[in-house]
Design a protein around this motif. Structure first.
Motif, PDB file in Angstrom:
ATOM      1  N   ARG A 184     129.171 -34.597  -4.916  1.00 20.89           N
ATOM      2  CA  ARG A 184     129.397 -33.163  -4.700  1.00 20.89           C
ATOM      3  C   ARG A 184     129.687 -32.809  -3.238  1.00 20.89           C
ATOM      4  O   ARG A 184     130.106 -31.703  -2.942  1.00 20.89           O
ATOM      5  CB  ARG A 184     128.184 -32.350  -5.173  1.00 20.89           C
ATOM      6  N   ASN A 185     129.402 -33.710  -2.312  1.00 20.62           N
ATOM      7  CA  ASN A 185     129.543 -33.435  -0.877  1.00 20.62           C
ATOM      8  C   ASN A 185     128.700 -32.231  -0.465  1.00 20.62           C
ATOM      9  O   ASN A 185     129.141 -31.351   0.276  1.00 20.62           O
ATOM     10  CB  ASN A 185     131.005 -33.231  -0.474  1.00 20.62           C
ATOM     11  N   LEU A 193     118.328 -23.793  -5.678  1.00 22.40           N
ATOM     12  CA  LEU A 193     118.864 -24.796  -4.764  1.00 22.40           C
ATOM     13  C   LEU A 193     119.078 -26.128  -5.480  1.00 22.40           C
ATOM     14  O   LEU A 193     120.103 -26.793  -5.305  1.00 22.40           O
ATOM     15  CB  LEU A 193     117.895 -24.987  -3.584  1.00 22.40           C
ATOM     16  N   ARG A 194     118.108 -26.523  -6.292  1.00 20.43           N
ATOM     17  CA  ARG A 194     118.199 -27.799  -7.002  1.00 20.43           C
ATOM     18  C   ARG A 194     119.335 -27.766  -8.029  1.00 20.43           C
ATOM     19  O   ARG A 194     119.999 -28.782  -8.259  1.00 20.43           O
ATOM     20  CB  ARG A 194     116.868 -28.124  -7.678  1.00 20.43           C
ATOM     21  N   ALA A 195     119.580 -26.607  -8.609  1.00 17.18           N
ATOM     22  CA  ALA A 195     120.691 -26.478  -9.561  1.00 17.18           C
ATOM     23  C   ALA A 195     122.029 -26.610  -8.850  1.00 17.18           C
ATOM     24  O   ALA A 195     122.958 -27.267  -9.337  1.00 17.18           O
ATOM     25  CB  ALA A 195     120.594 -25.145 -10.297  1.00 17.18           C
ATOM     26  N   VAL A 196     122.150 -25.993  -7.670  1.00 14.68           N
ATOM     27  CA  VAL A 196     123.388 -26.087  -6.902  1.00 14.68           C
ATOM     28  C   VAL A 196     123.631 -27.521  -6.458  1.00 14.68           C
ATOM     29  O   VAL A 196     124.758 -28.026  -6.487  1.00 14.68           O
ATOM     30  CB  VAL A 196     123.341 -25.146  -5.676  1.00 14.68           C
ATOM     31  N   ALA A 197     122.561 -28.203  -6.075  1.00 17.11           N
ATOM     32  CA  ALA A 197     122.683 -29.598  -5.623  1.00 17.11           C
ATOM     33  C   ALA A 197     123.001 -30.553  -6.757  1.00 17.11           C
ATOM     34  O   ALA A 197     123.517 -31.645  -6.525  1.00 17.11           O
ATOM     35  CB  ALA A 197     121.392 -30.027  -4.929  1.00 17.11           C
ATOM     36  N   GLY A 198     122.673 -30.150  -7.995  1.00 19.69           N
ATOM     37  CA  GLY A 198     122.874 -31.039  -9.132  1.00 19.69           C
ATOM     38  C   GLY A 198     121.652 -31.864  -9.462  1.00 19.69           C
ATOM     39  O   GLY A 198     121.717 -32.796 -10.265  1.00 19.69           O
ATOM     40  N   LEU A 199     120.513 -31.517  -8.861  1.00 17.35           N
ATOM     41  CA  LEU A 199     119.270 -32.250  -9.118  1.00 17.35           C
ATOM     42  C   LEU A 199     118.625 -31.832 -10.435  1.00 17.35           C
ATOM     43  O   LEU A 199     117.722 -32.504 -10.921  1.00 17.35           O
ATOM     44  CB  LEU A 199     118.286 -32.029  -7.964  1.00 17.35           C
ATOM     45  N   MET A 247     134.067 -22.551   0.946  1.00 20.51           N
ATOM     46  CA  MET A 247     133.361 -21.430   0.332  1.00 20.51           C
ATOM     47  C   MET A 247     132.592 -21.905  -0.889  1.00 20.51           C
ATOM     48  O   MET A 247     133.083 -22.716  -1.667  1.00 20.51           O
ATOM     49  CB  MET A 247     134.348 -20.335  -0.082  1.00 20.51           C
ATOM     50  N   LEU A 248     131.374 -21.410  -1.033  1.00 25.66           N
ATOM     51  CA  LEU A 248     130.546 -21.688  -2.197  1.00 25.66           C
ATOM     52  C   LEU A 248     130.507 -20.456  -3.091  1.00 25.66           C
ATOM     53  O   LEU A 248     130.238 -19.348  -2.614  1.00 25.66           O
ATOM     54  CB  LEU A 248     129.125 -22.053  -1.761  1.00 25.66           C
ATOM     55  N   HIS A 249     130.808 -20.660  -4.380  1.00 20.57           N
ATOM     56  CA  HIS A 249     130.694 -19.559  -5.337  1.00 20.57           C
ATOM     57  C   HIS A 249     129.891 -20.050  -6.534  1.00 20.57           C
ATOM     58  O   HIS A 249     130.239 -21.055  -7.160  1.00 20.57           O
ATOM     59  CB  HIS A 249     132.064 -19.074  -5.806  1.00 20.57           C
ATOM     60  N   ILE A 250     128.815 -19.335  -6.817  1.00 21.85           N
ATOM     61  CA  ILE A 250     127.950 -19.639  -7.956  1.00 21.85           C
ATOM     62  C   ILE A 250     128.193 -18.562  -9.006  1.00 21.85           C
ATOM     63  O   ILE A 250     128.146 -17.373  -8.697  1.00 21.85           O
ATOM     64  CB  ILE A 250     126.468 -19.637  -7.533  1.00 21.85           C
ATOM     65  N   GLU A 251     128.456 -18.991 -10.246  1.00 24.28           N
ATOM     66  CA  GLU A 251     128.804 -18.039 -11.306  1.00 24.28           C
ATOM     67  C   GLU A 251     127.932 -18.258 -12.531  1.00 24.28           C
ATOM     68  O   GLU A 251     127.931 -19.341 -13.131  1.00 24.28           O
ATOM     69  CB  GLU A 251     130.276 -18.205 -11.695  1.00 24.28           C
ATOM     70  N   ASN A 252     127.152 -17.228 -12.900  1.00 24.23           N
ATOM     71  CA  ASN A 252     126.327 -17.244 -14.116  1.00 24.23           C
ATOM     72  C   ASN A 252     125.500 -18.530 -14.223  1.00 24.23           C
ATOM     73  O   ASN A 252     125.466 -19.183 -15.269  1.00 24.23           O
ATOM     74  CB  ASN A 252     127.204 -17.093 -15.359  1.00 24.23           C
ATOM     75  N   ASP A 305     135.176 -24.332  -2.692  1.00 28.76           N
ATOM     76  CA  ASP A 305     136.593 -24.071  -2.431  1.00 28.76           C
ATOM     77  C   ASP A 305     137.414 -24.065  -3.716  1.00 28.76           C
ATOM     78  O   ASP A 305     138.507 -24.634  -3.789  1.00 28.76           O
ATOM     79  CB  ASP A 305     137.151 -25.100  -1.442  1.00 28.76           C
ATOM     80  N   GLY A 306     136.860 -23.447  -4.745  1.00 27.14           N
ATOM     81  CA  GLY A 306     137.570 -23.264  -6.008  1.00 27.14           C
ATOM     82  C   GLY A 306     137.414 -24.382  -7.012  1.00 27.14           C
ATOM     83  O   GLY A 306     137.821 -24.234  -8.172  1.00 27.14           O
ATOM     84  N   LYS A 307     136.813 -25.500  -6.632  1.00 26.86           N
ATOM     85  CA  LYS A 307     136.627 -26.623  -7.555  1.00 26.86           C
ATOM     86  C   LYS A 307     135.215 -26.578  -8.127  1.00 26.86           C
ATOM     87  O   LYS A 307     134.232 -26.564  -7.390  1.00 26.86           O
ATOM     88  CB  LYS A 307     136.846 -27.953  -6.833  1.00 26.86           C
ATOM     89  N   ASP A 308     135.128 -26.562  -9.463  1.00 28.41           N
ATOM     90  CA  ASP A 308     133.823 -26.512 -10.126  1.00 28.41           C
ATOM     91  C   ASP A 308     133.196 -27.905 -10.129  1.00 28.41           C
ATOM     92  O   ASP A 308     133.730 -28.840 -10.724  1.00 28.41           O
ATOM     93  CB  ASP A 308     133.974 -26.008 -11.569  1.00 28.41           C
ATOM     94  N   VAL A 309     132.046 -28.028  -9.444  1.00 30.25           N
ATOM     95  CA  VAL A 309     131.367 -29.329  -9.350  1.00 30.25           C
ATOM     96  C   VAL A 309     130.116 -29.370 -10.226  1.00 30.25           C
ATOM     97  O   VAL A 309     129.299 -30.280 -10.098  1.00 30.25           O
ATOM     98  CB  VAL A 309     131.001 -29.655  -7.889  1.00 30.25           C
ATOM     99  N   ALA A 310     129.976 -28.385 -11.119  1.00 27.82           N
ATOM    100  CA  ALA A 310     128.762 -28.290 -11.925  1.00 27.82           C
ATOM    101  C   ALA A 310     128.535 -29.524 -12.793  1.00 27.82           C
ATOM    102  O   ALA A 310     127.394 -29.832 -13.146  1.00 27.82           O
ATOM    103  CB  ALA A 310     128.800 -27.042 -12.802  1.00 27.82           C
ATOM    104  N   ARG A 311     129.605 -30.237 -13.156  1.00 29.40           N
ATOM    105  CA  ARG A 311     129.452 -31.449 -13.980  1.00 29.40           C
ATOM    106  C   ARG A 311     129.665 -32.719 -13.150  1.00 29.40           C
ATOM    107  O   ARG A 311     129.729 -33.807 -13.700  1.00 29.40           O
ATOM    108  CB  ARG A 311     130.455 -31.424 -15.139  1.00 29.40           C
ATOM    109  N   VAL A 312     129.772 -32.554 -11.846  1.00 27.78           N
ATOM    110  CA  VAL A 312     129.987 -33.697 -10.957  1.00 27.78           C
ATOM    111  C   VAL A 312     128.636 -34.286 -10.558  1.00 27.78           C
ATOM    112  O   VAL A 312     127.695 -33.541 -10.259  1.00 27.78           O
ATOM    113  CB  VAL A 312     130.763 -33.248  -9.692  1.00 27.78           C
TER     114      VAL A 312
END
Length: 234
Positions: A74-75, A46-52, A1-6, A62-69
């Motif tokens: 990020r898989n 999309l680029r923000a979610v990807a980390g670009l 599951m993908l969850h984007i918050e603020n 799945d509950g793990k915050d990858v925003a700083r990964v």
């Protein structure tokens, strides 16, 4: 599951707040189309979610915050508008690129490539040079390359926009079938209403960097919350 918050993303040159406090949940196996006009913030999201791009807020897989990964950890897989295939690699070696990076054994890579070529309807194309492919075939290969390492989320940034209308119509159905077959959780950016309706389970409309409405196409058509939603969906 993908969850984007603020989720927020701003650019300095020129100064623009491209993504504004976007919150969204995409359950496992769901395809959500991000629909909006040029400059609405859909590709920036999309680029923000990807980390670009450096964004603030949370991106949870799945509950793990990858925003700083870092991006490569990020898989998350991404398909760009022009496919960005490697011209010096044939079809099979393009598809297996991510598997090589992961260190997968040669035989296992070959089996995965064969599986994906069948999935995208290009059986027997493994040895073909990229230069011999049509635009539609190239985008299928780009999708197969993205799916090969089994990413948790697939992001597609207007993957069919460079193709003509007839081909886009046919391939949008094929892309949905492929993504559904592998149970992909996906965000699909487009400015094309028909494409969004064909590909997605739900549609998220963006305007001025904000997520203004999300839901099944029939809900957005029947109950648009703004003139922008009404214009894009009817």
């Amino acid at each position: 599951m993908l969850h984007i918050e603020n989720l927020n993303l701003s650019y300095e040159h020129p100064p623009v707040h491209a993504v504004k406090d976007v919150t969204m949940t995409v359950p496992t196996g769901e395809i959500v189309a991000i629909l909006g006009e040029s400059g609405s913030g859909k590709s920036s999201l999309l680029r923000a979610v990807a980390g670009l791009e450096a964004a603030t807020g949370s991106v949870l897989l799945d509950g793990k915050d990858v925003a700083r990964v870092p991006v490569h950890q990020r898989n998350i897989g991404m398909v760009f508008q022009d496919g960005m295939l490697f011209p010096h690699r044939n079809v099979a070696r393009n598809i297996e690129y991510g598997l090589e990076i992961l260190g997968m054994a040669k035989q296992a890579r070959a089996e995965r490539v064969t599986e994906l070529l069948s999935l995208i309807g290009l059986d027997g194309y493994g040895n073909r040079p990229i230069s011999t492919l049509s635009g539609g075939q190239a985008q299928r290969v780009a999708l197969a390359r993205t799916l090969a390492p089994r990413p948790e989320v697939v992001l597609l940034d207007e993957p069919l926009s460079a193709l003509d209308r007839i081909l886009r119509t046919r391939l949008s159905t094929d892309l949905r079938d492929i993504l559904t077959a592998v149970g992909a959780t996906a965000l699909y950016v487009t400015h094309d209403r028909d494409e969004a309706v064909t590909v997605a389970d739900r549609i998220a409309v963006m305007d001025g960097g904000e997520l203004v409405q999300i839901g099944p196409a029939e809900t957005l058509i029947a109950q648009p919350v703004s003139d922008t939603v009404r214009r894009l969906l009817t």
